[in-house]
Design a protein around this motif. Structure first.
Motif, PDB file in Angstrom:
ATOM      1  N   GLN A  14       0.873  -1.256  -0.072  1.00 24.69           N
ATOM      2  CA  GLN A  14       0.057   0.009  -0.041  1.00 24.69           C
ATOM      3  C   GLN A  14       0.974   1.291  -0.006  1.00 24.69           C
ATOM      4  N   ARG A  17       2.362   1.680  -3.461  1.00 24.00           N
ATOM      5  CA  ARG A  17       1.211   1.977  -4.351  1.00 24.00           C
ATOM      6  C   ARG A  17       0.829   3.332  -4.363  1.00 24.00           C
ATOM      7  N   LYS A  18       0.858   4.071  -3.211  1.00 25.37           N
ATOM      8  CA  LYS A  18       0.593   5.413  -2.859  1.00 25.37           C
ATOM      9  C   LYS A  18       1.875   6.329  -3.640  1.00 25.37           C
ATOM     10  N   ASP A  22       1.352   8.877  -6.375  1.00 29.26           N
ATOM     11  CA  ASP A  22       1.924  10.484  -6.073  1.00 29.26           C
ATOM     12  C   ASP A  22       2.798  10.899  -7.202  1.00 29.26           C
TER      13      ASP A  22
END
Length: 124
Positions: A14, A17-18, A22
């Motif tokens: 996660q 992924r973030k 971004d």
């Protein structure tokens, strides 16, 4: 099969992924302006069509790579939730825990990944 701590894997996926999302946003949008794409601004920066085109091609290649990475991360998260995490998609054997710890988005065992890469190399 011994799977590394799934909570830490989910958390790591996660976070990755973030960071990818971004980065994609930064690449796609100029100075945080969500209504202006950054890709078209290379001509304004360089004043040279050829150089701007080359920079756009580089940007697009990076974006494509990041999108592919996102797909792999999403597939790994899906496999974690479905109980299929750690099973090779090609041969059905367990993916070694060391491989999953190092590359949690891996969907194939080392042997199947090597076969895939060899086929790709022959095609090139």
């Amino acid at each position: 099969m011994e799977i590394p701590d799934t909570k830490s894997i989910i958390s790591a996926l996660q976070i990755r992924r973030k960071l990818l999302i971004d980065d994609l946003r930064r690449r796609l949008h100029a100075d945080g302006e969500h209504d202006q794409l950054a890709l078209v601004n290379h001509l304004e920066e360089t004043g040279d069509w050829a150089e701007a085109s080359n920079e756009n091609l580089q940007d697009l290649a990076l974006i494509q790579h990041e999108v592919e990475s996102l797909k792999k991360i999403d597939a790994a998260l899906q496999s974690l939730h479905s109980g299929q995490f750690g099973v090779c998609h090609d041969c059905g054997q367990a993916i070694p825990a060391q491989r999953l710890a190092a590359q949690p988005e891996a969907m194939t065992c080392v042997a199947c990944q090597q076969k895939f890469e060899q086929r790709q190399a022959r095609r090139a």
